[in-house]
Design a protein around this motif. Structure first.
Motif, PDB file in Angstrom:
ATOM      1  N   THR A   1       0.829  -1.298   0.034  1.00 51.65           N
ATOM      2  CA  THR A   1       0.017  -0.169  -0.095  1.00 51.65           C
ATOM      3  C   THR A   1       0.842   1.090   0.074  1.00 51.65           C
ATOM      4  O   THR A   1       2.088   1.180   0.265  1.00 51.65           O
ATOM      5  N   HIS A   2       0.133   2.476  -0.160  1.00 49.13           N
ATOM      6  CA  HIS A   2       1.105   3.738  -0.413  1.00 49.13           C
ATOM      7  C   HIS A   2       0.417   4.876   0.599  1.00 49.13           C
ATOM      8  O   HIS A   2      -0.993   4.718   0.568  1.00 49.13           O
TER       9      HIS A   2
ATOM     10  N   HIS B   1      -9.386   7.461 -10.042  1.00 47.27           N
ATOM     11  CA  HIS B   1      -8.130   7.922 -10.372  1.00 47.27           C
ATOM     12  C   HIS B   1      -7.373   8.172  -8.980  1.00 47.27           C
ATOM     13  O   HIS B   1      -7.944   8.094  -7.971  1.00 47.27           O
ATOM     14  N   THR B   2      -6.191   8.416  -9.157  1.00 44.78           N
ATOM     15  CA  THR B   2      -5.257   8.637  -7.775  1.00 44.78           C
ATOM     16  C   THR B   2      -4.568  10.060  -7.963  1.00 44.78           C
ATOM     17  O   THR B   2      -3.459  10.191  -7.377  1.00 44.78           O
ATOM     18  N   PHE B   3      -5.160  11.008  -8.724  1.00 41.97           N
ATOM     19  CA  PHE B   3      -4.501  12.164  -8.857  1.00 41.97           C
ATOM     20  C   PHE B   3      -4.376  12.521  -7.419  1.00 41.97           C
ATOM     21  O   PHE B   3      -4.850  12.554  -6.252  1.00 41.97           O
ATOM     22  N   PRO B   4      -3.067  13.553  -7.248  1.00 40.56           N
ATOM     23  CA  PRO B   4      -1.583  13.580  -8.133  1.00 40.56           C
ATOM     24  C   PRO B   4      -0.882  12.332  -8.613  1.00 40.56           C
ATOM     25  O   PRO B   4      -0.079  12.559  -9.255  1.00 40.56           O
ATOM     26  N   HIS B   5      -1.088  11.300  -7.929  1.00 37.96           N
ATOM     27  CA  HIS B   5      -0.359   9.992  -8.155  1.00 37.96           C
ATOM     28  C   HIS B   5      -0.798   9.472  -9.075  1.00 37.96           C
ATOM     29  O   HIS B   5      -1.130   8.184  -9.000  1.00 37.96           O
TER      30      HIS B   5
ATOM     31  N   GLU C   1       5.072   9.179 -10.066  1.00 40.00           N
ATOM     32  CA  GLU C   1       4.536   7.769  -9.897  1.00 40.00           C
ATOM     33  C   GLU C   1       3.253   7.747 -10.038  1.00 40.00           C
ATOM     34  O   GLU C   1       2.304   8.840 -10.270  1.00 40.00           O
ATOM     35  N   ASN C   2       2.947   6.360 -10.804  1.00 43.95           N
ATOM     36  CA  ASN C   2       1.443   6.268 -10.989  1.00 43.95           C
ATOM     37  C   ASN C   2       0.694   4.982 -10.196  1.00 43.95           C
ATOM     38  O   ASN C   2       1.114   3.958 -10.524  1.00 43.95           O
TER      39      ASN C   2
END
Length: 484
Positions: A147-148, A205-209, A216-217
């Motif tokens: 996880t992040h 979405h995972t903005f801004p990632h 990183e995406n």
């Protein structure tokens, strides 16, 4: 008219008697009653019915609330604005308790509470909601799912973003969706389901990632997105689905969309607004068969319905154009909790109610006719219907017609084969069905679509005669039905 010759000859041979004028008149009247049908035998109404004359139906105001359309609050009891649906989120781990094991109690509690208030639900499941505890099933975290942690969106490290490429997670999501659909597809308590699951808030979405806002995406790959899409469209064949963004991967699938930045990031010209994405993916006409919903952008819910409208431009390219966004997207419903708590007042409230009524469909019956059927004792009922709204109705709820006696009591009901989903905006249709099998006489003919949720909001027509005879029914008119 030809009289029997033998009877005439016998009458001529009878002894002649002088008849009074009154006797002659009485005899003529009696004779005419024998050979000419009486008004009770062939009523004028029946004669008119067989002529095929159309009876116009007067227009009326838009219904205060329509099923599966209009503004929607977060789940709860509110009386400040008419509505037919309620919105909620649920974490996946509220249901997924282990590998292939599920506890649906939390979902049942929400659905039953909403249905108990006479509404239908729209909702999504999430794994990662910024600021809330993780929705990831505990067994996956315990098995080592990566996880992040992040501080964005006021999360401050509370939730975590999972590794969407971990095969254990993808398999768990596929199993969950399959079980979800097997249990709830077609459930009358549910209006729409948003796919959710992926990204922050389940918004895909995972903005801004995401590889754009930062190198990183974290978001799911195209392959993982495809597996989730395939799982949902296989599991749900009746209940309508929505996904956040239009794109080539979902273009051909039976899914609609939800614009969660409505009236800010909606209209085209920026390149990545909602209508831009519709155009880029070739899905601008998909609203004809699949629903569009979303959320009125939170920052403008306070001000968008003021007179004059004073909403600030909260980001470059923001449109602040509610009616233009409705026309461009053909939206059926929008989450707008501000309309319910604390609610609007005065002219702002009136404007907001009109805005809510502008979403989705608006059916009006314009005329009907009753003609003699092909079988003796049956009649053909034809109704002209128009959709003056911006979107279709996406379910084919049963449509009934009924005959009510002079006291307003329904004598007989017929379920038709008419399709609500076929009444597209600006394209009038004619519905036809056969009625009969009642004692001969005058009846008030009625019509209604049937909400499969018994406690749900009735689907009403924008006609002056809606609810005139019976609540929930459109009155067509009084006609004569012949004997079987």
């Amino acid at each position: 008219m030809q009289l029997n010759t033998q009877k005439n000859q016998r009458w001529l041979k009878l002894p002649r008697r002088r008849l009074s004028v009154g006797a002659v008149v009485s005899g003529f009247v009696a004779f005419m009653l024998l050979v000419v049908p009486s008004a009770s035998t062939v009523p004028a109404a029946e004669a008119a019915a067989t002529s095929g004359d159309w009876v116009p139906l007067a227009a009326g105001p838009a219904p205060a609330s329509s099923p599966l359309a209009g503004f929607v609050p977060f789940a709860g009891a509110y009386s400040s604005m008419p509505h037919s649906m309620e919105w909620f989120y649920l974490p996946v781990n509220a249901v997924v308790t282990g590998p292939g094991t599920f506890n649906w109690a939390s979902l049942e509690t929400q659905l039953n509470a909403i249905a108990g208030r006479g509404h239908q639900a729209v909702f999504r499941f999430y794994l990662d909601y910024p600021g809330k505890a993780t929705g990831i099933p505990a067994y996956l975290l315990q098995s080592g799912l990566s996880t992040h942690r992040y501080a964005d969106h006021q999360n401050r490290g509370v939730s975590v973003s999972p590794d969407y490429e971990d095969p254990r997670l993808v398999s768990a999501l596929e199993g969950f969706v399959a079980a979800f659909g097997a249990r709830y597809d077609g459930d009358p308590r549910i209006g729409f389901i948003q796919m959710g699951l992926l990204g922050f808030w389940g918004e895909w979405h995972t903005f801004p990632h995401d590889g754009w806002g930062s190198p990183e995406n974290w978001f799911a790959s195209t392959a993982t997105q495809g597996r989730v899409l395939a799982s949902y469209t296989k599991a749900f064949r009746k209940t309508k689905l929505q996904v956040r963004y239009p794109d080539a991967a979902n273009k051909s699938l039976n899914v609609g969309y939800h614009d969660d930045s409505f009236a800010v990031q909606t209209l085209p010209g920026i390149g990545w607004h909602f209508v831009d994405k519709l155009r880029q993916s070739g899905t601008t006409g998909k609203w004809l068969t699949q629903p569009v919903g979303g959320e009125l952008r939170v920052e403008i819910q306070d001000c968008i319905f003021e007179t004059p409208m004073r909403c600030p431009v909260i980001e470059p390219g923001a449109d602040n154009d509610f009616s233009g966004s409705v026309a461009a997207t053909h939206a059926s419903w929008l989450l707008n909790h501000r309309a319910f708590s604390p609610g609007y007042t005065g002219q702002t409230l009136a404007n907001a109610k009109a805005a809510s009524q502008s979403l989705g469909y608006r059916f009006q019956a314009t005329a009907f006719a009753l003609t003699r059927g092909a079988v003796s004792g049956q009649s053909d009922l034809t109704v002209k219907v128009n959709n003056a709204g911006v979107a279709p109705f996406y379910y084919d709820w049963p449509i009934q017609v009924a005959a009510a006696d002079s006291g307003g009591k329904i004598v007989r009901t017929w379920t038709t084969s008419w399709k609500l989903s076929g009444v597209k905006p600006g394209t009038p249709v004619q519905w036809k069905t056969t009625v009969g099998g009642v004692p001969p006489g005058y009846y008030t003919l009625l019509m209604r679509p049937v909400n499969p949720l018994a406690t749900g909001v009735p689907l009403r027509f924008a006609n002056a005669s809606q609810d005139k005879t019976l609540a929930g029914w459109l009155t067509l008119g009084r006609k004569y039905l012949p004997a079987p």
